[in-house]
Write an enzyme that holds these catalytic residues in place. Sequence first.
Site, short mmCIF file in Angstrom:
data_model
loop_
_atom_site.label_atom_id
_atom_site.label_comp_id
_atom_site.label_asym_id
_atom_site.label_seq_id
_atom_site.Cartn_x
_atom_site.Cartn_y
_atom_site.Cartn_z
N ASP A 109 3.85 -1.66 5.95
CA ASP A 109 3.05 -2.36 6.96
C ASP A 109 3.62 -3.72 7.31
OD1 ASP A 109 1.33 -0.21 7.03
OD2 ASP A 109 -0.23 -1.16 5.82
N HIS A 165 2.51 4.59 0.93
CA HIS A 165 2.80 5.29 2.19
C HIS A 165 3.50 6.60 1.89
CE1 HIS A 165 1.67 1.56 4.17
NE2 HIS A 165 1.70 2.20 5.32
N GLU A 206 0.84 -1.20 0.00
CA GLU A 206 0.00 0.00 0.00
C GLU A 206 0.87 1.25 0.00
OE1 GLU A 206 -3.66 1.46 2.84
OE2 GLU A 206 -1.78 0.87 3.80
#
Length: 254
Positions: free
Chosen positions: A43, A34, A32
């Site tokens: 993460d 960031h 994802e």
Amino acid sequence: MTVRMDQLSWVEYARRVREQSPVVFLPCGATEQHGPHLPLGTDALLASALCEDVARQVDGLVAPALSYGYKSQPKCGGGQHFCGTTSLDGQTLIALVRDAVREFARHGVTRLVLVDGHYENQWFVTEGIQLALRELGTSSPLEVMRLEHWDFCSETTLNDVFPDGFPGFALEHAAVIETSLMLHYLPNLVRLDLIPDDGPADFPPYDMYPSRTEWVPPSGVLSSARGSSADKGLRMARDIVGGIAQAVRKEFRL
């Protein structure tokens, strides 16, 4: 001696499971965005690093991370419209967690900890655990703990890290907490020179579908990462690692 399962032969892994009955940690992350200053794998990278520190304290093992998570949401991850964000449907993540839990039970693992590093994963990871345990039945000796690592940051630490006020964990996406932890664990992957000047995102108390991408700062950062430091990351890591280790010792009677 390594705590990483993926660095062991199957023979050594089997011996340690059989003879030591270790706590096995399964990091759960995402791929994802960031922001421009942190990597897509933040993460899973942070969950894995924290798990390794805890495993060293409790003589545990760390399994390879689940590096794809549930769909990024605008209010806590920026949303699905960013290039590089690669997500799973809820039923896929549930099945992935269910299958992984069943496999660890087949190995003979009796103590399993799923450490979530992606806000959106929470209930899908929970469902996967519950379905696996239902299938294994009450005769299975497996016990499972699930947690979000940020919940172990103490109020005192958060007050010191955020002297102007803590914006909340949802808005802390790619901001001070994650940036500081990355500066502590993996500073070579952080681009401090690219931290954007976006202020805290201002979301309404409802959601819209299709998502309103204009609600999200263009950088993908939901709150400012300025003020991040390795020292802050170390302090939060100590809280998190110590807190998880204490919980593991208590619940698994170590």
